[in-house]
Design a protein around this motif. Structure first.
Motif, mmCIF file in Angstrom:
data_model
loop_
_atom_site.group_PDB
_atom_site.id
_atom_site.type_symbol
_atom_site.label_atom_id
_atom_site.label_comp_id
_atom_site.label_asym_id
_atom_site.label_seq_id
_atom_site.Cartn_x
_atom_site.Cartn_y
_atom_site.Cartn_z
ATOM 1 N N ASP A 172 -11.151 -6.933 -3.414
ATOM 2 C CA ASP A 172 -11.689 -7.229 -2.140
ATOM 3 C C ASP A 172 -11.120 -6.174 -0.988
ATOM 4 O O ASP A 172 -12.151 -5.737 -0.055
ATOM 5 N N ILE A 173 -10.065 -5.559 -1.200
ATOM 6 C CA ILE A 173 -9.386 -4.650 -0.298
ATOM 7 C C ILE A 173 -10.306 -3.401 -0.248
ATOM 8 O O ILE A 173 -10.565 -2.660 0.590
ATOM 9 N N THR A 174 -10.551 -2.803 -1.627
ATOM 10 C CA THR A 174 -11.363 -1.930 -1.994
ATOM 11 C C THR A 174 -12.707 -1.939 -1.423
ATOM 12 O O THR A 174 -13.614 -1.048 -0.850
ATOM 13 N N ASP A 175 -13.334 -3.187 -1.569
ATOM 14 C CA ASP A 175 -14.927 -3.510 -1.093
ATOM 15 C C ASP A 175 -14.716 -3.386 0.350
ATOM 16 O O ASP A 175 -15.865 -2.843 0.826
ATOM 17 N N TYR A 176 -13.907 -4.018 0.993
ATOM 18 C CA TYR A 176 -13.872 -4.214 2.598
ATOM 19 C C TYR A 176 -13.130 -2.989 3.415
ATOM 20 O O TYR A 176 -13.527 -2.772 4.429
ATOM 21 N N LEU A 177 -12.389 -2.509 2.730
ATOM 22 C CA LEU A 177 -11.343 -1.709 3.649
ATOM 23 C C LEU A 177 -11.420 -0.177 2.938
ATOM 24 O O LEU A 177 -10.796 0.604 3.881
ATOM 25 N N GLY A 178 -11.860 -0.079 1.990
ATOM 26 C CA GLY A 178 -11.641 1.372 1.253
ATOM 27 C C GLY A 178 -10.370 1.831 0.934
ATOM 28 O O GLY A 178 -9.429 0.650 0.861
ATOM 29 N N GLN A 179 -9.898 2.961 0.787
ATOM 30 C CA GLN A 179 -8.766 3.499 0.417
ATOM 31 C C GLN A 179 -8.004 4.201 1.193
ATOM 32 O O GLN A 179 -6.735 4.567 0.854
ATOM 33 N N GLY A 180 -8.660 4.759 2.435
ATOM 34 C CA GLY A 180 -7.883 5.582 3.436
ATOM 35 C C GLY A 180 -7.016 5.020 4.352
ATOM 36 O O GLY A 180 -7.246 4.044 4.665
ATOM 37 N N ASN A 181 -5.958 5.608 4.404
ATOM 38 C CA ASN A 181 -5.103 5.694 5.763
ATOM 39 C C ASN A 181 -4.379 4.217 5.409
ATOM 40 O O ASN A 181 -3.750 3.742 6.678
ATOM 41 N N LEU A 182 -4.363 3.490 4.390
ATOM 42 C CA LEU A 182 -3.623 2.143 4.265
ATOM 43 C C LEU A 182 -2.283 2.125 4.135
ATOM 44 O O LEU A 182 -1.745 2.986 3.421
ATOM 45 N N MET A 183 -1.607 1.038 4.796
ATOM 46 C CA MET A 183 -0.230 1.016 4.610
ATOM 47 C C MET A 183 -0.046 -0.501 4.109
ATOM 48 O O MET A 183 -0.453 -1.193 4.972
ATOM 49 N N VAL A 184 0.456 -0.787 3.103
ATOM 50 C CA VAL A 184 0.947 -2.118 2.574
ATOM 51 C C VAL A 184 2.138 -2.490 3.351
ATOM 52 O O VAL A 184 3.074 -1.796 3.256
ATOM 53 N N VAL A 185 2.076 -3.798 3.548
ATOM 54 C CA VAL A 185 3.180 -4.318 4.455
ATOM 55 C C VAL A 185 3.643 -5.497 4.261
ATOM 56 O O VAL A 185 2.818 -6.658 3.931
ATOM 57 N N SER A 186 5.006 -5.556 3.637
ATOM 58 C CA SER A 186 5.805 -7.040 3.308
ATOM 59 C C SER A 186 5.986 -7.658 4.583
ATOM 60 O O SER A 186 6.800 -7.156 5.453
ATOM 61 N N PRO A 187 5.601 -8.700 4.887
ATOM 62 C CA PRO A 187 5.978 -9.475 6.261
ATOM 63 C C PRO A 187 7.455 -9.908 6.266
ATOM 64 O O PRO A 187 7.852 -10.487 7.341
ATOM 65 N N ASP A 188 8.124 -10.112 5.146
ATOM 66 C CA ASP A 188 9.681 -10.243 5.113
ATOM 67 C C ASP A 188 10.259 -9.452 3.811
ATOM 68 O O ASP A 188 9.639 -9.073 2.937
ATOM 69 N N VAL A 189 11.624 -9.485 3.784
ATOM 70 C CA VAL A 189 12.304 -8.819 2.730
ATOM 71 C C VAL A 189 11.933 -9.247 1.362
ATOM 72 O O VAL A 189 11.842 -8.682 0.341
ATOM 73 N N GLY A 190 11.820 -10.772 1.525
ATOM 74 C CA GLY A 190 11.778 -11.516 0.236
ATOM 75 C C GLY A 190 10.285 -10.978 -0.525
ATOM 76 O O GLY A 190 10.141 -11.318 -1.622
ATOM 77 N N GLY A 191 9.353 -10.546 0.330
ATOM 78 C CA GLY A 191 8.210 -10.332 -0.344
ATOM 79 C C GLY A 191 7.832 -8.870 -0.796
ATOM 80 O O GLY A 191 6.725 -8.570 -1.150
ATOM 81 N N VAL B 16 8.754 -5.477 7.041
ATOM 82 C CA VAL B 16 9.016 -6.182 8.447
ATOM 83 C C VAL B 16 10.451 -6.830 7.947
ATOM 84 O O VAL B 16 10.544 -7.655 7.077
ATOM 85 N N ASP B 17 11.406 -6.424 8.735
ATOM 86 C CA ASP B 17 12.631 -7.009 8.545
ATOM 87 C C ASP B 17 13.075 -8.054 9.887
ATOM 88 O O ASP B 17 13.382 -7.293 10.793
ATOM 89 N N LYS B 18 12.865 -9.204 9.624
ATOM 90 C CA LYS B 18 13.261 -10.141 10.495
ATOM 91 C C LYS B 18 14.585 -10.446 10.564
ATOM 92 O O LYS B 18 15.332 -10.831 9.683
ATOM 93 N N ARG B 19 15.075 -10.413 11.893
ATOM 94 C CA ARG B 19 16.558 -10.751 12.149
ATOM 95 C C ARG B 19 16.907 -11.622 13.253
ATOM 96 O O ARG B 19 16.250 -11.317 14.014
ATOM 97 N N GLU C 244 19.000 -17.062 19.668
ATOM 98 C CA GLU C 244 18.304 -16.050 20.250
ATOM 99 C C GLU C 244 17.082 -15.708 19.385
ATOM 100 O O GLU C 244 17.014 -15.747 18.280
ATOM 101 N N SER C 245 16.054 -14.955 20.020
ATOM 102 C CA SER C 245 14.948 -15.139 19.372
ATOM 103 C C SER C 245 14.824 -13.825 18.210
ATOM 104 O O SER C 245 15.644 -12.848 18.425
ATOM 105 N N GLU C 246 13.791 -13.933 17.148
ATOM 106 C CA GLU C 246 13.998 -13.035 16.279
ATOM 107 C C GLU C 246 13.517 -11.599 16.581
ATOM 108 O O GLU C 246 12.716 -11.247 17.474
ATOM 109 N N VAL C 247 14.293 -10.463 15.980
ATOM 110 C CA VAL C 247 14.126 -9.225 16.198
ATOM 111 C C VAL C 247 13.272 -8.744 14.927
ATOM 112 O O VAL C 247 13.562 -8.953 13.769
ATOM 113 N N MET C 248 12.263 -8.056 15.088
ATOM 114 C CA MET C 248 11.389 -7.642 14.055
ATOM 115 C C MET C 248 11.455 -6.054 14.052
ATOM 116 O O MET C 248 11.000 -5.395 14.725
ATOM 117 N N ASN C 249 12.283 -5.703 13.038
ATOM 118 C CA ASN C 249 12.395 -4.075 12.738
ATOM 119 C C ASN C 249 11.293 -3.776 11.719
ATOM 120 O O ASN C 249 11.309 -4.432 10.777
#
Ligand code: R5P
Length: 310
Positions: A151-170, A188-191, A197-202
């Motif tokens: 799906d990613i290849t069909d819809y987003l192609g392959q250029g300039n992509l950055m895969v991101v884990s939304p938390d350390v566990g993933g 994404v490192d949630k702390r 105190e609200s979460e800090v996203m590094n």
């Protein structure tokens, strides 16, 4: 081989049946006035290799009970082998004691399915791979990754992509996707520094100007994905798309996704879509029916399932 569908995700079961060119077993799964589940298998299944398709999604307890009672009915009808096909295995997130005197519900549910009479389990993207070991019967854990990559290849192609884990566990899952796409990886490192105190996203990694792809196994309230998208855009990401295998989407999740900065959220059909999900402009669904269907065919033929992912 025969397929039997519970009520949790009839559309997916019908798609699998079409893929395998098999009819679904005639069965009645209904309720008594007090909501007890009643099951009647309306054709002979003696000696058959039966696959029961049921996601233990919302309403999780009803769908689980239905699955257990169907398995019991099949066992008593002398089915030769019963495979519980769980496109989504609910209760998976309770996979360890989170504090003293708390349950490990994933293990309990695995025991219930086994003791009801299942001989095998076939599931997709377990929340944690080691849950496979909670079942003392053969358990195949499929990965939606090939479908997501296509799906990613069909819809987003392959250029300039950055895969991101939304938390350390993933990170393991995200790294596997990045490897397949030949893309870079960010995390994404949630702390929460102090309680209250609200979460800090590094963000670990430079996402400036990049098209980011968030990947997770489950999207439930949508908080993880939406907050991660905000943090990535703050750090200069060009745009953010999200992929998750299981669209649990409970409470106000759909509205949250709709109002978020996510360009799109792509989920599979492991859980039946509500009308609200189907109508949401930035949620798209991709099908894992052929993937599960092919795995069922291989199990029936005693062929390798793991080679599906080579
Ligand atoms: C957590 O470990 C899971 O992988 C998901 O990140 C989580 O279930 C998502 O939940 P929500 O959408 O409610 O933030």
């Amino acid at each position: 081989m025969k397929l039997l569908a519970g009520n949790s995700n009839r559309a997916l079961a019908e798609d699998m049946a079409r893929f395998l060119k098999l009819p679904l077993v005639k069965a009645v799964v209904r309720r008594f006035a007090d909501m007890e589940v009643f099951v009647e298998i309306q054709e002979n299944v003696r000696g058959e290799d039966i696959f029961v398709i049921q996601s233990t999604s919302f309403p999780a307890n009803d769908n689980l009970m239905e699955l257990l009672i169907v398995i019991d009915a099949l066992r008593r009808a002398s089915a030769r082998r019963i495979t519980a096909v769980l496109p989504y295995f609910g209760y998976a997130r309770q996979d360890r004691k989170v504090g003293p005197r708390t349950p490990i519900s994933a293990k309990l549910v695995a025991n219930l399915i086994t003791h009801a009479g299942a001989d095998r389990v076939l599931t997709v993207d377990l929340h944690a791979g080691q849950i496979q070991g909670f079942f003392d019967i053969p358990t195949d854990n499929l990965y939606a990754m090939p479908v997501i990559v296509k799906d990613i290849t069909d819809y987003l192609g392959q250029g300039n992509l950055m895969v991101v884990s939304p938390d350390v566990g993933g990170v393991v899952r995200a790294r596997a996707l990045a490897k397949r796409l030949g893309a870079d990886l960010a995390i994404v490192d949630k702390r929460r520094e102090r309680a209250g105190e609200s979460e800090v996203m590094n963000i670990i990694g430079d996402v400036e100007g990049r098209s980011c792809i968030l990947i997770d196994d489950i999207v439930d309230s949508g908080g993880t994905m939406c907050n991660a998208a905000d943090a990535l855009l703050r750090e200069g990401a060009k745009d953010v798309c999200a992929y998750a295998t299981h669209g649990v989407l409970s409470g106000g999740a759909v509205a949250r996704i709709k109002g978020s900065k996510l360009k799109s959220l792509v989920i599979t059909d492991s859980i039946a879509a509500t009308e609200e999900i189907a109508k949401c402009a930035n949620i798209r669904r991709i099908s894992i029916a052929p993937l599960i269907g092919e795995a069922m065919r291989r199990i029936n033929n005693e062929e390798s399932v793991s080679s599906l992912f080579d």
